[in-house]
Structure formats: C-alpha cells, structure tokens
Design a protein around this motif. Structure first.
Motif, PDB file in Angstrom:
ATOM      1  N   TYR A 144       0.834  -1.212   0.000  1.00  0.00           N
ATOM      2  CA  TYR A 144       0.000   0.000   0.000  1.00  0.00           C
ATOM      3  C   TYR A 144       0.865   1.257   0.000  1.00  0.00           C
ATOM      4  O   TYR A 144       0.530   2.249  -0.646  1.00  0.00           O
ATOM      5  CB  TYR A 144      -0.946  -0.008   1.207  1.00  0.00           C
ATOM      6  CG  TYR A 144      -2.095   0.965   1.043  1.00  0.00           C
ATOM      7  CD1 TYR A 144      -2.988   0.842  -0.015  1.00  0.00           C
ATOM      8  CD2 TYR A 144      -2.285   2.019   1.943  1.00  0.00           C
ATOM      9  CE1 TYR A 144      -4.036   1.740  -0.183  1.00  0.00           C
ATOM     10  CE2 TYR A 144      -3.328   2.912   1.785  1.00  0.00           C
ATOM     11  CZ  TYR A 144      -4.197   2.769   0.714  1.00  0.00           C
ATOM     12  OH  TYR A 144      -5.229   3.662   0.553  1.00  0.00           O
ATOM     13  N   HIS A 145       1.975   1.181   0.727  1.00  0.00           N
ATOM     14  CA  HIS A 145       2.922   2.309   0.753  1.00  0.00           C
ATOM     15  C   HIS A 145       3.303   2.699  -0.681  1.00  0.00           C
ATOM     16  O   HIS A 145       3.328   3.875  -1.044  1.00  0.00           O
ATOM     17  CB  HIS A 145       4.156   1.861   1.542  1.00  0.00           C
ATOM     18  CG  HIS A 145       5.001   2.981   2.038  1.00  0.00           C
ATOM     19  ND1 HIS A 145       5.675   2.937   3.223  1.00  0.00           N
ATOM     20  CD2 HIS A 145       5.301   4.192   1.507  1.00  0.00           C
ATOM     21  CE1 HIS A 145       6.341   4.052   3.397  1.00  0.00           C
ATOM     22  NE2 HIS A 145       6.128   4.835   2.366  1.00  0.00           N
ATOM     23  N   LYS A 146       3.566   1.698  -1.510  1.00  0.00           N
ATOM     24  CA  LYS A 146       3.921   1.976  -2.919  1.00  0.00           C
ATOM     25  C   LYS A 146       2.700   2.453  -3.702  1.00  0.00           C
ATOM     26  O   LYS A 146       2.772   3.377  -4.504  1.00  0.00           O
ATOM     27  CB  LYS A 146       4.473   0.716  -3.594  1.00  0.00           C
ATOM     28  CG  LYS A 146       5.775   0.241  -2.990  1.00  0.00           C
ATOM     29  CD  LYS A 146       6.284  -0.974  -3.769  1.00  0.00           C
ATOM     30  CE  LYS A 146       7.414  -1.644  -2.985  1.00  0.00           C
ATOM     31  NZ  LYS A 146       7.408  -3.092  -3.097  1.00  0.00           N
ATOM     32  N   LEU A 147       1.560   1.811  -3.471  1.00  0.00           N
ATOM     33  CA  LEU A 147       0.353   2.145  -4.243  1.00  0.00           C
ATOM     34  C   LEU A 147      -0.128   3.565  -3.968  1.00  0.00           C
ATOM     35  O   LEU A 147      -0.812   4.176  -4.793  1.00  0.00           O
ATOM     36  CB  LEU A 147      -0.770   1.152  -3.924  1.00  0.00           C
ATOM     37  CG  LEU A 147      -0.523  -0.313  -4.315  1.00  0.00           C
ATOM     38  CD1 LEU A 147      -1.693  -1.189  -3.874  1.00  0.00           C
ATOM     39  CD2 LEU A 147      -0.306  -0.447  -5.820  1.00  0.00           C
ATOM     40  N   LEU A 148       0.234   4.093  -2.790  1.00  0.00           N
ATOM     41  CA  LEU A 148      -0.200   5.449  -2.438  1.00  0.00           C
ATOM     42  C   LEU A 148       0.370   6.516  -3.367  1.00  0.00           C
ATOM     43  O   LEU A 148      -0.134   7.641  -3.400  1.00  0.00           O
ATOM     44  CB  LEU A 148       0.178   5.778  -0.990  1.00  0.00           C
ATOM     45  CG  LEU A 148      -0.789   5.269   0.074  1.00  0.00           C
ATOM     46  CD1 LEU A 148      -0.220   5.505   1.465  1.00  0.00           C
ATOM     47  CD2 LEU A 148      -2.150   5.948  -0.064  1.00  0.00           C
ATOM     48  N   ASN A 149       1.400   6.147  -4.134  1.00  0.00           N
ATOM     49  CA  ASN A 149       1.922   7.125  -5.101  1.00  0.00           C
ATOM     50  C   ASN A 149       0.880   7.471  -6.157  1.00  0.00           C
ATOM     51  O   ASN A 149       0.966   8.508  -6.805  1.00  0.00           O
ATOM     52  CB  ASN A 149       3.186   6.591  -5.792  1.00  0.00           C
ATOM     53  CG  ASN A 149       4.355   6.607  -4.836  1.00  0.00           C
ATOM     54  OD1 ASN A 149       4.422   7.462  -3.948  1.00  0.00           O
ATOM     55  ND2 ASN A 149       5.259   5.660  -4.984  1.00  0.00           N
ATOM     56  N   VAL A 150      -0.090   6.573  -6.320  1.00  0.00           N
ATOM     57  CA  VAL A 150      -1.193   6.859  -7.253  1.00  0.00           C
ATOM     58  C   VAL A 150      -2.374   7.347  -6.417  1.00  0.00           C
ATOM     59  O   VAL A 150      -2.882   6.620  -5.574  1.00  0.00           O
ATOM     60  CB  VAL A 150      -1.602   5.591  -8.025  1.00  0.00           C
ATOM     61  CG1 VAL A 150      -2.760   5.870  -8.965  1.00  0.00           C
ATOM     62  CG2 VAL A 150      -0.409   5.031  -8.772  1.00  0.00           C
ATOM     63  N   THR A 151      -2.802   8.571  -6.646  1.00  0.00           N
ATOM     64  CA  THR A 151      -3.915   9.107  -5.859  1.00  0.00           C
ATOM     65  C   THR A 151      -5.244   8.691  -6.495  1.00  0.00           C
ATOM     66  O   THR A 151      -5.327   8.486  -7.712  1.00  0.00           O
ATOM     67  CB  THR A 151      -3.854  10.648  -5.756  1.00  0.00           C
ATOM     68  OG1 THR A 151      -3.987  11.180  -7.070  1.00  0.00           O
ATOM     69  CG2 THR A 151      -2.566  11.126  -5.121  1.00  0.00           C
ATOM     70  N   GLY A 152      -6.251   8.561  -5.631  1.00  0.00           N
ATOM     71  CA  GLY A 152      -7.578   8.163  -6.102  1.00  0.00           C
ATOM     72  C   GLY A 152      -7.736   6.657  -6.036  1.00  0.00           C
ATOM     73  O   GLY A 152      -6.890   5.913  -6.555  1.00  0.00           O
ATOM     74  N   GLY A 153      -8.803   6.209  -5.379  1.00  0.00           N
ATOM     75  CA  GLY A 153      -9.019   4.777  -5.192  1.00  0.00           C
ATOM     76  C   GLY A 153      -9.197   4.012  -6.488  1.00  0.00           C
ATOM     77  O   GLY A 153      -8.614   2.942  -6.681  1.00  0.00           O
ATOM     78  N   LYS A 154      -9.992   4.557  -7.415  1.00  0.00           N
ATOM     79  CA  LYS A 154     -10.231   3.852  -8.688  1.00  0.00           C
ATOM     80  C   LYS A 154      -8.929   3.776  -9.486  1.00  0.00           C
ATOM     81  O   LYS A 154      -8.577   2.738 -10.038  1.00  0.00           O
ATOM     82  CB  LYS A 154     -11.307   4.582  -9.515  1.00  0.00           C
ATOM     83  CG  LYS A 154     -12.687   4.555  -8.882  1.00  0.00           C
ATOM     84  CD  LYS A 154     -13.746   5.101  -9.818  1.00  0.00           C
ATOM     85  CE  LYS A 154     -13.713   6.595  -9.997  1.00  0.00           C
ATOM     86  NZ  LYS A 154     -14.098   7.388  -8.823  1.00  0.00           N
ATOM     87  N   GLU A 155      -8.222   4.908  -9.497  1.00  0.00           N
ATOM     88  CA  GLU A 155      -6.949   4.978 -10.225  1.00  0.00           C
ATOM     89  C   GLU A 155      -5.934   4.019  -9.606  1.00  0.00           C
ATOM     90  O   GLU A 155      -5.128   3.408 -10.296  1.00  0.00           O
ATOM     91  CB  GLU A 155      -6.404   6.416 -10.179  1.00  0.00           C
ATOM     92  CG  GLU A 155      -7.240   7.441 -10.935  1.00  0.00           C
ATOM     93  CD  GLU A 155      -8.474   7.949 -10.194  1.00  0.00           C
ATOM     94  OE1 GLU A 155      -8.786   7.428  -9.096  1.00  0.00           O
ATOM     95  OE2 GLU A 155      -9.135   8.856 -10.721  1.00  0.00           O
ATOM     96  N   ARG A 156      -5.983   3.878  -8.269  1.00  0.00           N
ATOM     97  CA  ARG A 156      -5.047   2.992  -7.557  1.00  0.00           C
ATOM     98  C   ARG A 156      -5.328   1.528  -7.891  1.00  0.00           C
ATOM     99  O   ARG A 156      -4.412   0.752  -8.115  1.00  0.00           O
ATOM    100  CB  ARG A 156      -5.181   3.247  -6.041  1.00  0.00           C
ATOM    101  CG  ARG A 156      -4.103   2.596  -5.200  1.00  0.00           C
ATOM    102  CD  ARG A 156      -4.153   3.117  -3.766  1.00  0.00           C
ATOM    103  NE  ARG A 156      -3.919   4.543  -3.735  1.00  0.00           N
ATOM    104  CZ  ARG A 156      -4.518   5.394  -2.901  1.00  0.00           C
ATOM    105  NH1 ARG A 156      -5.368   4.960  -1.988  1.00  0.00           N
ATOM    106  NH2 ARG A 156      -4.255   6.684  -2.960  1.00  0.00           N
ATOM    107  N   ILE A 157      -6.608   1.158  -7.949  1.00  0.00           N
ATOM    108  CA  ILE A 157      -6.957  -0.229  -8.299  1.00  0.00           C
ATOM    109  C   ILE A 157      -6.486  -0.526  -9.729  1.00  0.00           C
ATOM    110  O   ILE A 157      -5.901  -1.566 -10.014  1.00  0.00           O
ATOM    111  CB  ILE A 157      -8.479  -0.474  -8.173  1.00  0.00           C
ATOM    112  CG1 ILE A 157      -8.924  -0.361  -6.712  1.00  0.00           C
ATOM    113  CG2 ILE A 157      -8.858  -1.840  -8.746  1.00  0.00           C
ATOM    114  CD1 ILE A 157     -10.439  -0.393  -6.506  1.00  0.00           C
ATOM    115  N   LYS A 158      -6.736   0.418 -10.623  1.00  0.00           N
ATOM    116  CA  LYS A 158      -6.343   0.235 -12.035  1.00  0.00           C
ATOM    117  C   LYS A 158      -4.824   0.052 -12.137  1.00  0.00           C
ATOM    118  O   LYS A 158      -4.329  -0.852 -12.831  1.00  0.00           O
ATOM    119  CB  LYS A 158      -6.815   1.465 -12.836  1.00  0.00           C
ATOM    120  CG  LYS A 158      -6.380   1.516 -14.280  1.00  0.00           C
ATOM    121  CD  LYS A 158      -7.258   0.602 -15.135  1.00  0.00           C
ATOM    122  CE  LYS A 158      -7.023   0.729 -16.625  1.00  0.00           C
ATOM    123  NZ  LYS A 158      -5.706   0.402 -17.116  1.00  0.00           N
TER     124      LYS A 158
END
Ligand code: XBP
Ligand code: MG
Length: 253
Positions: free
Chosen positions: A44-58
């Motif tokens: 998740y620490h890495k995924l947080l670089n992408v903002t927005g939940g939908k954008e993060r899942i994608k």
C-alpha cells in the motif's frame, strides 16, 4: 497579500486515514468479492503514489495482476470502489481514526479569527463528510465553505486542478491561501495552483521530497505536545496557530 483562507487536504493531513481506514476498506471489499487482491501495508505504501481509489486499483491491476481480464473493467472498478467507499464510511463512523495533533485547535482558531476554510482532496466526498462528522461534529461541515473532493475534477493530485477548483469557488488569489498537505503529490498539486504549503508528515510520507514547502513539521502541535521542525525557518512558535501562519505567509509574500 493578507492571509484569507486555509485549505486542508484530508487523508494523512486531518487524520491518518490510510492504514486503518482506506487500506482496510480496500481489503475487506476484495475479500468479500472473492478477489485474491490482498494489499499488505508495504504494498500500500507503494500504491499510495497513485492518488484516487479507482486509479489505484487500475494501477495495481496493470502492475501486479496483468493477467486479470474483465470485459468492462472501468465499470467493474467503479463498482468495487463504490462498495469500498460504503465500507470506509462505516469504519470511520465507529470513530476508528482520530484527528491528528492540533487539527481541531487550528480549525477552531482559524474560524474564530475570521479565516475562510476549505478542503482540497482526492478522496470521495462521502469520506470527507464521514471524517468531519465523526471527529469534529456535524456543525463543522458548514465551516468548510468549499469541499473540493474526488471526481469534481478529472485530474487528481499531483495536478493542480483540485486547488484551482477551490480557489475559483472561493474567488481568492493563491497568495491569499495556505495549503495543509502531507505528501509530495499534495504539495505538487498546491504549488501548481500557486499556493504555499505547510506539510505535516506521516508514516507513509516522511521520506518524500518537500523542497517546495514553506515548512515541514512532524505535526501541527499543541500547547502540551509541541511540533518538531523538519524543514523551514526556526520560530518561537511551538504549535501552528493563526499568528504563526500569518507570519509565515508575510515572510513569503
Ligand atoms: C488521498 C487519496 C485517496 C485515498 C482513497 O490522497 O489518494 O485516493 O487514498 O480515497 P490525498 P478514495 O490525501 O493526496 O488527497 O478511494 O475515495 O479515492
Ligand atoms: Mg494526503
């Protein structure tokens, strides 16, 4: 120019909502839907670089699950995200995540000093309301004259769009406002709109580059729990209040 408004980010700034709120909600909905998409705290620490939940899942699917196929991926993700939002709101309603040090005190101080208040966040509007109502109380919703959140703009942070949206709604100049942020993406968003930022770091962001910030602190501080200055000019202030912010703003005009 005189300081007229404070614009707050939400996740990581008002409260540490990511680990105990958003991350839990993502994993709960993944499990409920029978998806093998467990997100560890490290991931998740890495995924947080992408903002927005939908954008993060994608981004997660593109990067870590590129064998996953759905014939209407956009709607599938949007549907998962809607359910994740419901779970997040439920979690926050239990009072699980408190405000960060000094947040309520500063909001009270700013409002009684006549400063205008707003929110500029990537998260969904329902999440903002749940956090404000459950930590500050319902009447605080009306203190924030603009809540710029989620899909109200197409481009999320680090783009400046959400801050530009809030400035435009408030009809103020960027030099009349200060932003409160916790992350590099948030700082870039505010500075793209010409707004100076006060940064309070957290476990996910304490190694980010905050070069453009006015000041970087561990938290806003309180009378009995003073902030530590990480970057910026030393000051006689021990916690962030309106007087301190006016000084900061005046020095940078
Ligand atoms: C917050 C976000 C959000 C939350 C999840 O960033 O990136 O995506 O993690 O919220 P910032 P949603 O603090 O910079 O605004 O799932 O509602 O998008
Ligand atoms: Mg944030």
């Amino acid at each position: 120019m005189d300081l007229k408004a404070l614009i707050f980010d939400v996740d990581g700034t008002l409260a540490n909502t990511e680990r105990d709120g958003h991350l839990q909600a993502f994993n709960i909905i993944f499990e409920r839907l029978g998806l093998d998409w467990y997100w560890s705290n490290e991931l998740y620490h890495k995924l947080l670089n992408v903002t927005g939940g939908k954008e993060r899942i994608k981004y997660y699917l593109d990067t870590y699950k590129n064998d996953f196929y759905h014939d209407d991926l956009e709607n599938f993700i949007a549907d998962i995200h809607r359910q994740k939002t419901d779970i997040y709101v439920e979690l926050i309603s239990t009072g699980l995540v408190p405000l960060r040090v000094g947040v309520k005190r500063l909001i009270d101080d700013a409002s009684s000093s006549g400063l205008r208040l707003a929110i500029a966040t990537t998260t969904s509007p329902q999440n903002v309301e749940a956090l404000i109502v459950n930590t500050l109380g319902k009447k605080y919703m009306s203190l924030f004259e603009v809540i710029g959140a989620g899909d109200v703009v197409t481009l999320k942070k680090p783009a400046g769009d959400i801050y530009n949206y809030v400035l435009n709604e408030m009809k103020i100049d960027p030099t009349q406002a200060l932003a409160f942020e916790d992350s590099r993406n948030g700082l870039l968003s505010a500075s793209s709109a010409g707004i100076d930022s006060v940064i309070t770091v957290n476990e996910y962001t304490n190694e980010h580059n905050f070069n453009e910030a006015l000041v970087v602190l561990d938290h806003l501080g309180d009378e009995n729990n003073n902030f530590n200055l990480i970057k910026g000019d030393t000051t006689h202030s021990k916690f962030v209040d309106v007087e301190y912010l006016r000084e900061l703003n005046a020095k940078n005009c």
